[in-house]
Design an enzyme around this catalytic site. Structure first.
Site, PDB file in Angstrom:
ATOM      1  N   ASP A 145    -121.716  23.599  42.993  1.00  0.00           N
ATOM      2  CA  ASP A 145    -120.544  23.767  44.017  1.00  0.00           C
ATOM      3  C   ASP A 145    -120.874  23.006  45.166  1.00  0.00           C
ATOM      4  O   ASP A 145    -119.887  22.593  45.928  1.00  0.00           O
ATOM      5  CB  ASP A 145    -120.551  25.048  44.193  1.00  0.00           C
ATOM      6  CG  ASP A 145    -120.099  25.945  42.638  1.00  0.00           C
ATOM      7  OD1 ASP A 145    -119.398  25.269  41.825  1.00  0.00           O
ATOM      8  OD2 ASP A 145    -120.368  27.191  42.747  1.00  0.00           O
ATOM      9  N   HIS A 146    -122.023  22.727  45.493  1.00  0.00           N
ATOM     10  CA  HIS A 146    -122.373  22.073  46.891  1.00  0.00           C
ATOM     11  C   HIS A 146    -121.791  20.838  46.929  1.00  0.00           C
ATOM     12  O   HIS A 146    -120.852  20.406  47.922  1.00  0.00           O
ATOM     13  CB  HIS A 146    -124.034  22.334  47.180  1.00  0.00           C
ATOM     14  CG  HIS A 146    -124.276  21.853  48.468  1.00  0.00           C
ATOM     15  ND1 HIS A 146    -123.851  22.409  49.709  1.00  0.00           N
ATOM     16  CD2 HIS A 146    -125.038  21.091  48.943  1.00  0.00           C
ATOM     17  CE1 HIS A 146    -124.210  21.963  50.821  1.00  0.00           C
ATOM     18  NE2 HIS A 146    -125.242  21.001  50.271  1.00  0.00           N
ATOM     19  N   PHE A 147    -122.239  19.913  46.196  1.00  0.00           N
ATOM     20  CA  PHE A 147    -121.798  18.506  46.170  1.00  0.00           C
ATOM     21  C   PHE A 147    -121.581  18.449  44.798  1.00  0.00           C
ATOM     22  O   PHE A 147    -122.298  17.811  43.856  1.00  0.00           O
ATOM     23  CB  PHE A 147    -122.826  17.494  46.907  1.00  0.00           C
ATOM     24  CG  PHE A 147    -123.006  17.446  48.000  1.00  0.00           C
ATOM     25  CD1 PHE A 147    -121.927  17.402  48.901  1.00  0.00           C
ATOM     26  CD2 PHE A 147    -124.401  17.729  48.383  1.00  0.00           C
ATOM     27  CE1 PHE A 147    -122.090  17.425  50.472  1.00  0.00           C
ATOM     28  CE2 PHE A 147    -124.707  17.734  49.795  1.00  0.00           C
ATOM     29  CZ  PHE A 147    -123.765  17.423  50.811  1.00  0.00           C
TER      30      PHE A 147
END
Length: 175
Positions: A33-35
């Protein structure tokens, strides 16, 4: 502590220093989900892992009698990304502990490379917060056991780290 950002302690010297490991797995949802498309451990979670390592070191030194919270991070620098398959080794060293709090220097290594380093300040909640419960004492005991602190730890005099009587009594009374 609801989320653990360390897997276990590999060294724990009461009042001085602790080392913990975090194995980063592609199975961890936050990596995706972060990148999107580039699985990487968010720096904020690495800082939280270093804070958990240092915070438990500070808490244990006070026999878990103080309410310890992360107050500020005056300096934290990240040098390398942390990727799936990496093992991070967090080191926390107590610089000072006073009545109102503590300062800890922290570092994260990815294998033999410095991944991040910084200073974290913890506050002891007193006064109006004195009667507030952050964690049940038995939760601290479970946490320290699960993270294997008592297996690898030792007191300042070199003797094995012992489970505090206060926590053992609390655990026994809570069932």
């Amino acid at each position: 502590m609801r989320w653990y950002w360390i897997d276990r302690f590999i060294e724990f010297e009461s009042g001085r220093r602790a080392r913990a490991i975090k194995n980063i797995s592609l199975a961890e949802e936050h990596l995706h989900d972060h990148f999107p498309g580039y699985a990487v451990m968010p720096n904020s979670l690495i800082m939280e892992g270093m804070a958990q390592t240092g915070g438990l070191l500070v808490c244990e030194h006070g026999r878990f009698q103080e309410k310890v919270v992360l107050a500020k991070a005056p300096r934290v620098t990240f040098y390398l990304p942390a990727l799936p398959g990496d093992t991070l080794i967090y080191t926390a060293t107590i610089e000072y502990i006073r009545d109102d709090g503590a300062m800890v220097t922290v570092a994260s290594h990815r294998q033999d490379q410095l991944q991040a380093e910084g200073e974290l300040v913890f506050a002891h909640l007193n006064g109006e917060h004195h009667d507030k419960v952050l964690f049940e004492p038995s939760a601290y005991l479970r946490m320290m056991r699960m993270l294997r602190a008592y297996e690898v730890g030792h007191a300042a005099d070199g003797s094995p780290l012992r489970e505090p009587e206060e926590l053992l009594r609390a655990a026994a009374s809570s069932g």
